[in-house]
Design a protein around this motif. Structure first.
Motif, PDB file in Angstrom:
ATOM      1  N   ALA A   1      -0.386  -8.765  -7.028  1.00 45.12           N
ATOM      2  CA  ALA A   1       0.155  -7.488  -6.551  1.00 45.12           C
ATOM      3  C   ALA A   1       1.361  -7.067  -7.386  1.00 45.12           C
TER       4      ALA A   1
ATOM      5  N   GLN B   1      -5.165  -3.409  -6.194  1.00 41.86           N
ATOM      6  CA  GLN B   1      -5.326  -4.752  -5.623  1.00 41.86           C
ATOM      7  C   GLN B   1      -6.718  -4.917  -5.024  1.00 41.86           C
TER       8      GLN B   1
ATOM      9  N   GLN C   1      -4.437  -8.010   0.411  1.00 43.55           N
ATOM     10  CA  GLN C   1      -3.443  -6.985   0.683  1.00 43.55           C
ATOM     11  C   GLN C   1      -2.155  -7.548   1.278  1.00 43.55           C
TER      12      GLN C   1
ATOM     13  N   THR D   1       0.043  -7.024  -1.538  1.00 52.38           N
ATOM     14  CA  THR D   1       0.449  -5.621  -1.580  1.00 52.38           C
ATOM     15  C   THR D   1       1.566  -5.343  -0.587  1.00 52.38           C
TER      16      THR D   1
END
Length: 474
Positions: A81, A104, A119, A122
């Motif tokens: 990320a 991502q 994520q 992220t």
């Protein structure tokens, strides 16, 4: 324009004061990371922080993979990320997040990494950017949302919200306190007599459920179940008696967390009906808030759930948690008959903001729209404070908190960090009255005061001194 200039990852290792059994894992120790970000925003340098545990067996719940490998997986998605973020240039914080989320997602699909895990990386960059941008503008998170300084475009995530802004759906003023929904793990002692002598703690903090309810004045609880019916039944019956005694005269409530224990859709409905029909448990069900993610993620968003919902109209409210992995997860869940979802910062803040707005819109229309606040045993000096700031902005009033229960407050952090948190967030933390006097979360009458978090510019936590912590440049 916004661009990322530098990132430093600080890593430490934390041991729990007592084991935390959730789902297929029993947690006794884990790494904790704090990331320090430097952004360039419209030609100015701005810094922000983000932090979280690296908890094995939650993002993937793979029974075979070794915990150390799962920890490396979490570090991999964080590094990915950050790498993707270095390539993003955007006009707003929201646009930066959208571009990073998309990059991502493409990488994760190519690497066959589950979205919930991917994520997570992220979300840490997102948190750091929100913190940096808010601090630069002198705005707390809730105030920033209301003024929409982050440029949130709700319609890009929910067509139903086109033309509206967060201020149209979220509280005008964030709460000054939240109700602690206390976790009762699968292995937690319920009364003092359940604690083996070798596991008894001497830190003067409550350990068993009845003592926690008494000392902290608790009135909201999250009860873990795992589908082992005789065991679940016995523990629930004992807890019902404890609540009747320790919470007498209060409007106590509870949620059930199924921890993805059921792989057959119909099996959970049968299990729930049997529990709800048991005379020994009849005092519980009028106080049930919701049931969280009883089905394994492999079936939780399948068509079979929709069929079950139509055949079970008097079911209790059921929400997703682990299955809320992508921006499209909640729309799919609502279409199947779920009542809503949970918010955790590790699943993404702007996704949570949009979900909160859509669920508020549904409630206004008389439809189910439940948003809960859940936990990954988060602790200070950053992670739990940022999560509470977001929960308050979203209007979540009952939030699962268990980091103060399973960890010894801020005992593992340097004295400078402890003093810093007490100085800036003395409403959230207090110093233990007995030696060694480390700061702990100040839970009183079942609540934590959080005014300092909603007023602090950025994402709630005043960045702590990180000197002396192991660090690497990313």
């Amino acid at each position: 324009m916004i661009s990322l200039r530098a990132v430093k990852l600080h890593r430490t290792h934390l041991r729990l004061r007592m084991p935390f059994r959730y789902g297929i894992a029993t947690l006794t120790e884990l790494p904790h990371v704090i990331l320090a970000f430097t952004f360039e925003i419209d030609g100015r340098v701005a810094t922000g922080v983000a932090a979280d545990h690296l908890p094995p067996k939650w993002f993937t719940k793979d029974p075979v993979r070794a915990p150390k490998d799962e920890i490396e997986d979490m570090l991999e998605v964080i590094r990915a990320a950050v790498d993707h973020a270095f390539g993003v240039k955007a006009a707003t914080v929201f646009e930066f997040w959208r571009e990073l989320y998309a990059a991502q997602a493409v990488w994760a699909a190519e690497e066959k990494i589950a979205p919930l895990l991917a994520q997570f990386g992220t979300s840490l960059v997102e948190r750091g950017l929100i913190d940096a941008f808010g601090r630069m503008h002198g705005a707390g998170f809730a105030a920033g949302l209301r003024a929409n300084i982050f440029g949130v475009d709700l319609g890009t995530l929910w067509p139903e919200l086109v033309g509206s802004a967060p201020r149209d759906w979220l509280p005008a003023v964030p709460a000054e306190a939240i109700t602690v929904r206390h976790t009762v793990g699968l292995g937690d002692p319920l009364v003092d007599g359940d604690i083996p002598p070798e596991e008894r703690l001497n830190d003067r903090l409550p350990q068993a459920l009845d003592a926690c309810a008494r000392v902290y004045g608790l009135r909201h609880f999250k009860l873990k179940i795992n589908g082992e019916e005789p065991r679940d039944f016995e523990r629930l019956a004992r807890m019902a008696k404890i609540f009747a005694k320790e919470c007498a005269g209060t409007d106590w409530r509870f949620s059930l967390d199924g921890n993805e224990s059921f792989r057959e859709v119909g099996a959970f409905a049968d299990y729930a009906r049997r529990l709800m029909a048991a005379p020994e448990l009849k005092t519980l069900w009028p106080r049930l808030l919701f049931i969280e993610q009883p089905w394994h993620r492999e079936v939780a968003l399948s068509d079979a759930i929709g069929e079950l919902a139509r055949a079970w109209p008097d079911r209790p409210p059921i929400i997703i948690d682990e299955s809320d992995a992508e921006t499209g997860s909640l729309p799919a869940a609502l279409a199947l008959g779920y009542a809503g979802t949970s918010h955790k910062n590790c699943k993404g803040i702007f996704k949570g903001v949009a979900n909160a707005c859509r669920l508020a819109q549904r409630r206004a229309a008389g439809e189910p729209g439940m948003l809960s606040g859940e936990d990954l045993a988060n602790v200070g000096p950053v992670a739990v404070l940022q999560d509470l700031a977001v929960q308050a902005a979203l209007g979540v009033e009952s939030v699962e908190r268990n980091g103060h229960h399973y960890f010894a407050g801020l005992a593992a952090w340097p004295t400078a960090v402890q003093d810093h948190v007490l100085k800036h967030h003395g409403d959230v933390y207090c110093r233990a009255v007995v030696a060694p006097h480390w700061p702990r979360m100040d839970v009183r009458m079942g609540e934590v005061r959080i005014g300092s978090l909603t007023r602090t510019p950025g994402l709630g936590a005043v960045p702590p001194p990180l000197d002396g912590l192991a660090a690497e440049e990313l």
